[in-house]
Structure formats: C-alpha cells, structure tokens
Design an enzyme around this catalytic site. Structure first.
Site, mmCIF file in Angstrom:
data_model
loop_
_atom_site.group_PDB
_atom_site.id
_atom_site.type_symbol
_atom_site.label_atom_id
_atom_site.label_comp_id
_atom_site.label_asym_id
_atom_site.label_seq_id
_atom_site.Cartn_x
_atom_site.Cartn_y
_atom_site.Cartn_z
ATOM 1 N N GLU A 223 0.791 -1.227 0.000
ATOM 2 C CA GLU A 223 0.000 0.000 0.000
ATOM 3 C C GLU A 223 0.825 1.279 0.000
ATOM 4 O O GLU A 223 0.425 2.277 -0.594
ATOM 5 C CB GLU A 223 -0.952 0.013 1.222
ATOM 6 C CG GLU A 223 -2.025 -1.053 1.186
ATOM 7 C CD GLU A 223 -3.040 -0.839 0.071
ATOM 8 O OE1 GLU A 223 -3.110 0.285 -0.468
ATOM 9 O OE2 GLU A 223 -3.742 -1.802 -0.275
ATOM 10 N N SER B 287 -52.629 -14.328 -16.710
ATOM 11 C CA SER B 287 -53.646 -13.384 -17.162
ATOM 12 C C SER B 287 -53.532 -11.997 -16.545
ATOM 13 O O SER B 287 -54.270 -11.098 -16.938
ATOM 14 C CB SER B 287 -55.037 -13.947 -16.880
ATOM 15 O OG SER B 287 -55.281 -15.072 -17.700
#
Length: 759
Positions: free
Chosen positions: A107, A390
């Site tokens: 880092e 439906s």
C-alpha cells in the site's frame, strides 16, 4: 577570388547566431518556465489552503471506529448496520510484524519516510496517468490518506473532487503529526473492508481462516494485506484465481521491500490459496433488526446504493429507505406462519412487492418464505423468469385497446375458436368452451383468453409494446400474441405497472432509497419522477373493470375481495407446456398470481414452487387461491390505517347504460358519439398469413389459460426495467400482428377459473 567568396560569408553570418545571444534566449526560456512553475506552485498552494481551511475535523473515534453503514426505515428507525457486529479490534502490539510489513509493502512502501503525504508518489502517479503507464501499484494516496478517506470522506467516484483530495491530504498531515506510525497502521488494519460485510483484518482472519492473525502463515497474511483494494474480487472462497494472483503480488512487493526473501516468497506461492479456508463462517458481516424480516428489501437497497456509485460496505454512510417496517413485519408473518394463510408445505414459495402508487416508493417486499439462514438469497419479488399469466391482460391487451383504439368497456369481443396464425396450434380457455360474443368488461372480469388475444391482434404488437414500455416493461426480443396472456415480469414490475391504473395514468419507477448521507455530511436526495403512461380515461376504465374481478359473481378474484374496500385487481395462473402436461392433473398449475390495488397501495403476489417441473412442484386448484389470500390478508392490514377512497371519474369518461349495465366510454370518441360498440375486427387469426411454421400442437388448458410454448424464447428474455425496449414488428392491423404468434410447439400456460367456486 575575394569578391567571389563575399556573398557566401554574408549568407553564413545571417544564419548563425553568436553564442552569447543563444545563451541569452535559453536563459529567458528557463526564467519563463521557472516563473510559470512558481506561479503554479503559489497558485496550487493557495488553492490547497483555500480548500483545506474548510476541511472537516477528524477524531480518534472516527479513525478507530468500524465503518458500518446504517440503514433506516421510512420513519428513521435503524433496520440494519452493515458489517458492524463482532469486529475483532486488534491493538498495535497484537498485530504480527509480517502483516504490518505486508500492508506497507503493497500500500505505501515509503510509509515510514513520509509525513502522511508523499510528493514522490503524487508526481509518479500523475506521470503514470499522463503516459497511460501501468507502473506503480499504489497510486498517489498514502496509507494515511486512505485511512482518512475511509474515516471521513465518501469513496464514491463522484465525490473524489479536487477539494476533497486537498482536504484529505491536509487531514493526513494532521493525523501523521498526532499519531505514531504504529498507531496509524493499527487504525488502518482494523478499519478496512475485507469482503462479505467484514471489517478489519483481525475479523477477516477469523472469518476466512477461523484463526487469529498471529496463527496465520505468510501466504495467508499476504492475501489479507492485499484484499482491501478489491475485497469482493479477491475473496478466496469465491474467486480463488484472482485471490491467488493478488496474494503473489503482495509477496513480490514484500520481496522488493526487503521484508522477506525470495525463497520465503517462493515457498508461500507454492501453497494453494484455498488452504486453511473454513467452510462455515463465524459471521456474515451483517447486523440487522430482525434480519430475516428485512432481508429481501435490504438486498435491493444495497444494489440500489451501489448503482448510484457508492459502496455501502466502505463508505460508512446513512441510508434512508422507503421501507414501512411495520408492514414488512406483517408481510413476513403472513408468509412464514400459519396464522393468516395456510400453506401446503415448506417448499411452497412467495414473491410479494408492495409500492405506493402515488410516488413509486417500495413499501415492503417478501422474497420468499421458509428461507432458513440464507442471507441475500433468491428474491422472488424481483425475479422475471415466471410467466404472469392473465395479469398481463390489462397491461398488453385491454389497456392499449382503450388507449389507442378508444374502445369502450362495452366493446363487443369474440370468444370463438382461435388458431394461432401460421400454425395449427389452438387456444382454449379452462373450460374448453366458447361464449361467443361478449363485452370487453365481461371478457376481462371472467379472464377469457381468446378475446384477450384477439384484442391484442386488433391493437397490434407495436402499440402494445409502446404501452408496456410506458409502464417500465420491456424485453430483448419482440413480443408475440402469447404474451397477451403471459408476460415474463416480476411482482415488483407488475405492482409498479398497476400503480399507473391506480393513480390515474402516471408511471413511477419503483425505488427504495430516498436519501443518503455520506461520512462527510453530504446529502443526496432521491425521488421518482412520474411520467404520463396513459390517459386518465384509460386508467379509470381499466380500474372500473378490474373492480368486477373481485366483486362480480363471475369474477376470478372473489377470494381476494375485502368487503367495503375500494379496490381493483387481476388474477393469473399458468399451466404446464403440452409436452409435460400429461404428467400432472388436468387442473394443475405452475404459477398463480394476484395483483391488486387501492388508491394508496399496489401489491403483486406470485406463488408457486422453485422447481415447478417436479412431481410435487405444482399447484392444485385450491392452492392457486393462496395468492389471493396473501393479498387479502396484507391489504386488509395496510388499508386499516389509511382512508378508503374511491376513484373519481374524470371528465374524459362518459357513462351509458348498455343492456342494463353501466358502461364507460371515452368522451368524444366515435363509440361515445354513435352509442355503438360493434366496430371491430376480431378476426380468426387462423386465416391470416404468418411467418410462423405450421404445427399440429393444440393449446389445451383446464382453467384460464395463457398459452406458452415449451420452447418459448421469452423465458430466456425476461422482462426488465433495465433492458432495452423491444423492437416492434407490426402495426395495429391484425395481419401484421399475426406475425408475432407463438412458435410451432405451442402449449398451455396461464390458467384461471371463471368463478372462485371452481377454484
């Protein structure tokens, strides 16, 4: 001779500058460059100080605290803290030296030499950005700056402004001045996000390996040190290939930083990245109030926040949702106890979405029942791979017919033998009977399939597709006639679409989050901007007909009826494809739906089995009513705390009595002016040419059928709010509509009875 050489000497003198003059020009250029550099430096320093003076304060509590994102319901009550629980905070003297070395190596290798900000890294990162070089693994931010960012600022890309970066650097200088390097490492190692809702490397060691940090080998240490850059991608349990690459990158960085030898790195690299991983994790990184209850809703909240560019696991934000926690609790009880609704077995499933039709807010959601301890599992409230049966009829057939063709509710439609164009596949209703000519109102209330498909033919696929698109519904492929009795959409999409009927024709895209507050105090507000999807007349006329689905003696939704409540809704059931239908009772269904609404709520309920093609994975005739029972129980609860408002007829709708029934007409339409309802095509599609190949299949059903091909492509092209709009293949003429018919292997799908007593 001399005169001959003179011109040459003159020309040479004109082209050559004296050395002292060349040096003078060079000095002036250098001075200009130096002046510009000084001006840039002074300007940059001034701008830096200007931004820095407004930097937020930073405390030790902020540096050491977990970065839990807090999620609230609509009333501001906490419903979740992401990653906050059981964090193992590791003190500096308990952190292995190898872990500190690994973190620094990957880092910020100049960590012990810089003062919180590293000009060398800034210049290097700037050069790499300009040249497009991939050199440098660490970017411009120091480890201290990363700590500050995690503690104070949002990690969202849209918040990474020059002002924020300047303030971040300023605070990093303050932190470095106040705390030792060991303390800064302690803060960082305990704060970073490690995937799966886990914060801190000490907690991650327990989660992934079931051990404390001190018990890990160098390879495991290297992996943990490298995970914060992309914790999800480097998860060794899910993505071992990427985790392996990252671990080895860290090991090499440690070699380059001279904290381990090449031999040590080589030995660690030979070990499988999955060695030592535990199968059962001690924590899932998620703390919620009644976590199972809000699980499905929270899953969608996290997805929504991420789509806005935030990371809820690393940004430590406050998320304010539209969740009605009391309603969510009741919905969960309805789905997971036998107090309100009786379920046939534990495998019977639900998917329920409830929205506010007046603003698009998602009020509550149930992604399944009896889901055990699975976190963020299948959310059936948003899945789009089951036919809606439906319930598609108001959306694709009758809504467009009123909107574009000005049909009145008394419009005559035909329930007569129907063959899909270009094939020999026939469509039947559940009773395999025909009722001849009937009104559109009767056809919708009784959920007759043939009139619905004929109506879609008259409307045309193109106009129907436009109508669906206005309601947030689309799919990759072109719609066909079978979609008029079965759409592949989710309960959430359907609840949102029906909301437009409820509110007078405006579509609101459903949303979960209305406000986000970042660590730095910046607030983002969200809402759904409604858009006109249909006329007020269309919305009112559909609603008026759908009321009859619940109250009419022939309505299919009488089980969902709540006495005295103004509401409207539609049923939907789907049958089995013809090639396997014989394996089940004639009345068996795969799916059952009910979508209904009031002026205040719109709710869509799907019921069925996840494995619908198994011997026990079907719905009996009685079990198809469970969707209505769930709706009735939940809507009764919701409606008890709001006013019971009926819909007001807009001026664009007129009312006339036709054959003893009060029917509705769009004002000033040809139907309204003439007083007739019989100007229709409703042709038998079997005589219409089509590109669909011929087939001997017949569409057979035992109840209200929505025909579906056993190889229907729509099952693989599920509708989605995010998918692109479907291309239209036809106009409103019946001939062009016919080209959208189903494939030759048509079979049965959505089914319903014509009266609740037959369910």
């Amino acid at each position: 001779m001399q005169s001959n050489n003179q011109p040459h000497r003159t020309q040479h003198s004109q082209l050559t500058q004296p050395p002292h003059r060349r040096r003078s020009i060079f000095r002036r250029i250098l001075l200009w460059i130096l002046a510009l550099f000084i001006l840039a430096f002074v300007g940059g320093a001034g701008l830096f100080m200007y931004y820095a003076k407004d930097a937020p304060s930073i405390s030790e509590k902020q540096l050491s605290s977990d970065e839990a994102t807090v999620v609230y319901d609509k009333s501001g009550k906490v419903i979740s803290r992401l990653g906050a629980q059981d964090r193992d905070y590791v003190k500096a003297n308990e952190i292995p030296k190898s872990l500190k070395s690994a973190v620094v190596s990957i880092e910020d290798k100049r960590f012990y030499k810089n003062n919180g900000v590293d000009p060398v890294r800034i210049v290097g990162a700037t050069f790499a950005n300009i040249t497009g070089s991939s050199l440098g693994l660490q970017g411009a931010s120091t480890l201290t700056q990363q700590l500050v960012k995690l503690s104070v600022f949002s990690t969202s890309a849209k918040d990474r402004t020059l002002r924020v970066k300047a303030q971040e650097a300023w605070l990093a200088l303050q932190v470095d001045k106040k705390y030792s390097k060991d303390k800064i490492l302690e803060f960082y190692i305990n704060k970073v996000y490690m995937g799966n809702g886990v914060y801190g490397m000490g907690t991650a060691a327990k989660y992934y390996y079931g051990k404390s940090l001190s018990k890990l080998n160098i390879g495991q240490i290297a992996l943990l040190a490298g995970m914060p850059q992309a914790p999800t991608s480097y998860d060794p349990t899910k993505y071992p290939k990427y985790a392996l690459s990252r671990r080895n990158t860290v090991l090499q960085a440690m070699v380059n930083n001279k904290v381990i030898t090449k031999a040590q790195a080589a030995a660690a690299e030979k070990t499988s990245v999955t060695t030592g991983l535990v199968k059962k994790h001690s924590s899932n990184g998620l703390t919620t109030v009644n976590s199972k209850i809000v699980d499905s809703y929270l899953k969608q909240v996290i997805s929504s926040v991420e789509s806005k560019g935030f990371n809820p696991y690393t940004d430590g934000m406050k998320i304010y949702t539209n969740l009605d926690l009391a309603a969510q609790k009741r919905l969960y009880k309805i789905g997971n106890s036998s107090t309100y609704v009786q379920y046939p077995d534990s495998k019977f499933q639900l998917g329920v979405s409830i929205t506010n039709p007046n603003n698009g807010k998602v009020v509550a959601m149930l992604g399944g029942r009896q889901t055990g301890n699975v976190t963020f599992g299948l959310n059936r409230a948003v899945q789009t791979d089951r036919s809606s049966g439906s319930t598609a009829k108001p959306l694709m057939d009758y809504g467009p017919a009123i909107q574009y063709l000005n049909w009145p509710t008394s419009r005559t439609v035909k329930d007569e033998p129907f063959t899909y164009p270009g094939s020999s596949a026939k469509l039947y209703d559940f009773d395999k009977a025909y009722k001849g000519k009937m009104t559109m109102r009767q056809a919708l209330v009784q959920s007759r399939n043939i009139p619905a498909v004929r109506t879609l033919q008259d409307v045309g696929i193109s106009k129907a597709t436009t109508f669906l698109s206005n309601l947030g519904i689309s799919q990759k492929g072109t719609y066909n006639l079978q979609n008029g009795i079965g759409l592949y959409i989710s309960p959430l999409q359907e609840a949102a679409a029906y909301s437009a009927f409820a509110n007078g024709g405006t579509y609101y895209k459903p949303y979960y989050v209305h406000k986000i507050v970042t660590q730095s105090g910046k607030t983002y507000n969200y809402s759904s901007q409604g858009k006109r999807a249909m006329s007020k007349a269309t919305a009112y006329m559909i609603t008026d007909m759908l009321k009859g689905v619940l109250t009419d003696s022939n309505g299919t939704g009488s089980t969902a009826n709540i006495s005295g409540l103004y509401q409207a809704g539609k049923t939907g059931t789907t049958g089995y494809p013809a090639d396997i239908a014989s394996n089940y009772p004639s009345s068996a269904s795969m799916d059952s739906w009910f979508t209904g609404y009031t002026r205040h709520y719109s709710m869509s309920v799907w019921t069925g089995y996840d494995q619908q093609n198994t011997a026990s994975g079907f719905l009996s005739e009685q079990e198809t009513l469970i969707a209505q029972e769930v709706y009735k129980s939940m809507m009764s609860y919701l409606s008890a705390s709001v006013t019971n408002d009926n819909w007001v007829k807009p001026s664009s709708v007129t009312e006339k009595t036709v054959n003893g029934v009060k029917e509705l007409f769009k004002a000033n339409s040809s139907y309204s002016n003439s007083g007739t309802s019989d100007d229709y095509s409703q042709n038998n599609s079997s005589s219409t040419s089509s590109s669909v190949s011929s087939s001997s299949s017949t569409v057979t059903t035992s109840r209200d059928t929505s025909s579906k091909s056993s190889n229907n492509s729509n099952s693989n092209n599920s509708s989605s709010n995010n998918s692109s709009s479907s291309s239209s293949s036809s106009s409103s003429s019946s001939s062009s509509s016919s080209s959208s018919a189903s494939s030759s292997s048509a079979s049965s799908s959505s089914k319903e009875s014509s009266s609740s007593s037959k369910n």
